[in-house]
Design an enzyme around this catalytic site. Structure first.
Site, short mmCIF file in Angstrom:
data_model
loop_
_atom_site.label_atom_id
_atom_site.label_comp_id
_atom_site.label_asym_id
_atom_site.label_seq_id
_atom_site.Cartn_x
_atom_site.Cartn_y
_atom_site.Cartn_z
N SER A 125 0.83 -1.20 0.00
CA SER A 125 0.00 0.00 0.00
C SER A 125 0.87 1.25 0.00
O SER A 125 1.98 1.25 0.55
CB SER A 125 -0.86 -0.02 1.26
OG SER A 125 -1.44 1.23 1.48
N TYR A 150 -2.45 -1.48 10.88
CA TYR A 150 -2.70 -2.04 9.54
C TYR A 150 -1.54 -1.69 8.61
O TYR A 150 -0.95 -2.56 7.97
CB TYR A 150 -4.02 -1.50 8.95
CG TYR A 150 -4.06 -1.64 7.45
CD1 TYR A 150 -4.24 -2.89 6.86
CD2 TYR A 150 -3.90 -0.53 6.61
CE1 TYR A 150 -4.24 -3.03 5.48
CE2 TYR A 150 -3.90 -0.66 5.23
CZ TYR A 150 -4.07 -1.91 4.67
OH TYR A 150 -4.06 -2.05 3.30
N LYS A 154 1.83 -3.88 6.57
CA LYS A 154 2.30 -3.82 5.18
C LYS A 154 3.81 -3.57 5.13
O LYS A 154 4.53 -4.23 4.38
CB LYS A 154 1.56 -2.72 4.40
CG LYS A 154 0.07 -2.97 4.22
CD LYS A 154 -0.21 -4.19 3.39
CE LYS A 154 -1.69 -4.50 3.26
NZ LYS A 154 -1.94 -5.86 2.76
P1 NAD Z 1 -11.09 -7.18 1.03
O1 NAD Z 1 -11.33 -7.18 2.48
O2 NAD Z 1 -12.23 -6.97 0.12
O3 NAD Z 1 -10.35 -8.54 0.60
C1 NAD Z 1 -9.50 -9.24 1.49
C2 NAD Z 1 -9.99 -10.68 1.52
O4 NAD Z 1 -9.14 -11.44 2.38
C3 NAD Z 1 -11.41 -10.83 2.03
O5 NAD Z 1 -12.16 -11.59 1.10
C4 NAD Z 1 -11.25 -11.58 3.36
O6 NAD Z 1 -12.35 -12.43 3.60
C5 NAD Z 1 -9.96 -12.34 3.13
N1 NAD Z 1 -9.19 -12.67 4.33
C6 NAD Z 1 -8.80 -11.85 5.34
N2 NAD Z 1 -8.09 -12.54 6.26
C7 NAD Z 1 -8.04 -13.83 5.82
C8 NAD Z 1 -7.45 -15.02 6.34
N3 NAD Z 1 -6.79 -15.04 7.50
N4 NAD Z 1 -7.59 -16.16 5.63
C9 NAD Z 1 -8.28 -16.18 4.46
N5 NAD Z 1 -8.85 -15.09 3.94
C10 NAD Z 1 -8.72 -13.92 4.60
O7 NAD Z 1 -9.94 -6.09 0.72
P2 NAD Z 1 -9.40 -5.52 -0.65
O8 NAD Z 1 -9.76 -4.09 -0.72
O9 NAD Z 1 -9.76 -6.40 -1.76
O10 NAD Z 1 -7.84 -5.59 -0.38
C11 NAD Z 1 -7.05 -6.67 -0.81
C12 NAD Z 1 -5.63 -6.46 -0.32
O11 NAD Z 1 -5.13 -5.22 -0.83
C13 NAD Z 1 -5.49 -6.38 1.19
O12 NAD Z 1 -4.30 -7.01 1.57
C14 NAD Z 1 -5.41 -4.89 1.45
O13 NAD Z 1 -4.74 -4.60 2.63
C15 NAD Z 1 -4.65 -4.42 0.23
N6 NAD Z 1 -4.85 -3.01 -0.07
C16 NAD Z 1 -6.12 -2.55 -0.24
C17 NAD Z 1 -6.33 -1.20 -0.49
C18 NAD Z 1 -7.71 -0.65 -0.64
O14 NAD Z 1 -7.88 0.55 -0.57
N7 NAD Z 1 -8.73 -1.46 -0.88
C19 NAD Z 1 -5.24 -0.33 -0.59
C20 NAD Z 1 -3.95 -0.84 -0.43
C21 NAD Z 1 -3.78 -2.20 -0.17
N1 UFG Z 2 -12.68 10.80 3.43
C1 UFG Z 2 -13.66 11.66 3.81
N2 UFG Z 2 -14.83 11.15 4.29
C2 UFG Z 2 -15.05 9.82 4.42
C3 UFG Z 2 -14.03 8.93 4.02
C4 UFG Z 2 -12.84 9.45 3.55
O1 UFG Z 2 -13.51 12.87 3.72
O2 UFG Z 2 -16.12 9.41 4.88
C5 UFG Z 2 -11.43 11.35 2.90
C6 UFG Z 2 -10.23 10.98 3.73
O3 UFG Z 2 -10.05 11.90 4.78
C7 UFG Z 2 -9.12 11.03 2.69
C8 UFG Z 2 -9.82 10.61 1.39
O4 UFG Z 2 -11.21 10.81 1.63
O5 UFG Z 2 -8.69 12.32 2.54
C9 UFG Z 2 -9.57 9.16 1.04
O6 UFG Z 2 -9.87 8.36 2.17
P1 UFG Z 2 -10.00 6.77 2.10
O7 UFG Z 2 -10.30 6.29 3.46
O8 UFG Z 2 -10.90 6.37 0.99
O9 UFG Z 2 -8.53 6.34 1.64
P2 UFG Z 2 -7.13 6.56 2.37
O10 UFG Z 2 -6.29 7.32 1.41
O11 UFG Z 2 -7.25 7.08 3.71
O12 UFG Z 2 -6.66 5.05 2.56
C10 UFG Z 2 -6.44 4.19 1.47
C11 UFG Z 2 -6.71 2.73 1.86
C12 UFG Z 2 -5.72 2.25 2.88
C13 UFG Z 2 -4.34 2.54 2.46
C14 UFG Z 2 -4.17 3.99 2.10
C15 UFG Z 2 -2.81 4.24 1.53
O13 UFG Z 2 -8.02 2.59 2.37
O14 UFG Z 2 -5.86 0.84 2.98
O15 UFG Z 2 -5.12 4.35 1.10
O16 UFG Z 2 -2.65 5.55 1.17
F1 UFG Z 2 -3.47 2.23 3.45
#
Ligand code: NAD
Ligand code: UFG
Length: 339
Positions: A125, A150, A154
């Site tokens: 991330s 969290y 990472k």
């Molecule tokens: P998500 O929660 O939709 O998907 C994660 C999946 O992992 C889920 O289906 C959950 O059931 C499964 N899971 C969690 N723990 C588990 C375990 N112990 N065993 C088996 N399954 C397990 O999240 P996502 O948004 O699809 O994110 C996927 C990956 O990308 C994550 O590692 C997340 O940290 C990373 N990531 C996401 C974002 C974002 O904004 N969505 C940003 C940066 C990194």
């Molecule tokens: N925000 C609002 N209102 C809300 C939700 C979010 O104003 O209800 C704002 C936040 O303050 C931020 C922007 O929208 O400025 C984006 O927020 P998100 O929560 O959507 O995303 P973040 O950038 O905080 O976090 C995301 C992922 C994390 C990851 C991170 C890395 O959710 O998993 O990017 O930059 F770690």
């Protein structure tokens, strides 16, 4: 064609990646404990692609179950999405987050090693950059101070996987640093399905639009940014999914190594930009009020994605308008997600 084990494949990014993998001709095996997802997403992946995947409902923490999966399947590479991802929750439940994300990955890698599988693509991330020292962020930008457990998982997992390669240079480790994935598959059949009140901006906006929530709170309007709200690099989830297909192709032609790529568009949008883009793309109004800053948010975070373009041949194709259209198509046709 190669078989890819996708951990967390039923989740938001995982399900979109399964579609792209199946369409690229890979065989897909998913392991997910469904703690934050639904079996239905994978049913729809099969419906969209007209192809079958193999699903194991199992927890990465369950070593015997993981061993059995590797015994049963001839896995060529792993894409590792499984993990807990809610920033705020991780502050309240650090042990659960460290255990699930770190121990789960240790068990996964140990099973991989015992079965001679040494290729892993890991979901990292932008959070590892902390408050970034350089904007736009290149991969050379030093890692910063991470503000929550969290995010620290990472940073630690990047180090653990790098150490694994140091100990055994045959390992191929791809660390993909995602910026802010939003949007959904064009079909509107799969998308982001958060449990409870969404933490992230786009699902909050779509739930206001669909009438499940009343009003969006915009966290802070006094940042040192053009309009005072935070700036992020939003990327269409299908583009992000395709980055994984490109990552696998690159790894297949390599001997061993650790590679780091930013996956973003390189364009920063403020919270107000996103609200405006969503309103324009979908011809509706989003109720919002300004609130206090949210702890741990950095003012601006967007990347220079040119390394991924040079080395993976990958570039984001979709702009903010399509991200907003596709997020809304998913939400309005599935107002309660997969329920
Ligand atoms: P998500 O929660 O939709 O998907 C994660 C999946 O992992 C889920 O289906 C959950 O059931 C499964 N899971 C969690 N723990 C588990 C375990 N112990 N065993 C088996 N399954 C397990 O999240 P996502 O948004 O699809 O994110 C996927 C990956 O990308 C994550 O590692 C997340 O940290 C990373 N990531 C996401 C974002 C974002 O904004 N969505 C940003 C940066 C990194
Ligand atoms: N925000 C609002 N209102 C809300 C939700 C979010 O104003 O209800 C704002 C936040 O303050 C931020 C922007 O929208 O400025 C984006 O927020 P998100 O929560 O959507 O995303 P973040 O950038 O905080 O976090 C995301 C992922 C994390 C990851 C991170 C890395 O959710 O998993 O990017 O930059 F770690």
């Amino acid at each position: 064609m190669a078989t890819i084990l996708v951990t967390g494949g039923a989740g938001y990014i995982g399900s979109h990646t399964c579609v792209e993998l199946l369409e690229a001709g890979y065989d897909v095996v998913v392991v997910d404990n469904l703690c934050n997802s639904s079996r239905e997403s994978l049913r729809r992946v099969e419906e969209l692609t007209g192809k079958k995947l193999t699903f194991y409902e199992a927890d990465l923490l369950d070593r015997e179950a993981m061993e059995r999966i590797f015994d049963n399947e001839r896995v060529d590479a792993v894409i590792h999405f499984a993990g807990l991802k809610a920033v705020g929750e991780s502050v309240c439940k650090p042990l659960e987050y460290y255990h699930n994300n770190i121990t789960g990955t240790l068990i996964l890698c140990d099973c991989m090693r015992r079965h001679g599988v040494k290729s892993i693509v890991f979901s990292s991330s932008a959070t590892v950059y902390g408050d970034p020292a350089i904007i736009p962020i290149t991969e050379e930008c030093p890692k910063g101070e991470i503000t929550n457990p969290y995010g620290r998982t990472k940073g630690m997992l990047e180090q653990i996987l790098t150490d694994l390669h140091t100990a055994d240079p045959d390992w191929k480790v791809m660390l993909l640093r995602y910026f802010n994935p939003i949007g959904a598959h064009k079909s509107g059949r799969i998308g982001e399905n958060p449990r409870g009140i969404p933490n992230n901006l786009l699902p909050y906006i779509t739930q206001v639009a669909v009438g499940r929530l009343v009003c969006l709170g915009v966290f802070g309007n006094d940042y040192d940014t053009p309009d005072g709200t935070c700036v992020r690099d939003y990327i269409h989830v299908v583009d992000l999914a395709n980055g994984h297909v490109k990552a696998l192709a690159k790894m297949a032609g390599e001997q061993g190594g650790v590679w780091i790529y930013n996956l973003g568009t390189g364009v920063g949008y403020s919270v107000l930009d996103v609200i405006n883009a969503f309103e324009e793309a979908n011809d509706l109004k989003i109720n919002y009020v300004f609130k206090e800053r949210r702890a741990g948010d950095v003012p601006a975070c967007y990347c220079d994605p040119s390394k991924a373009e040079r080395e993976l041949g990958w570039k984001a194709r979709y702009g903010i308008r399509e991200m907003c259209e596709d997020a809304w198509r998913w939400q309005k046709t599935n107002p309660k997600g997969y329920e």
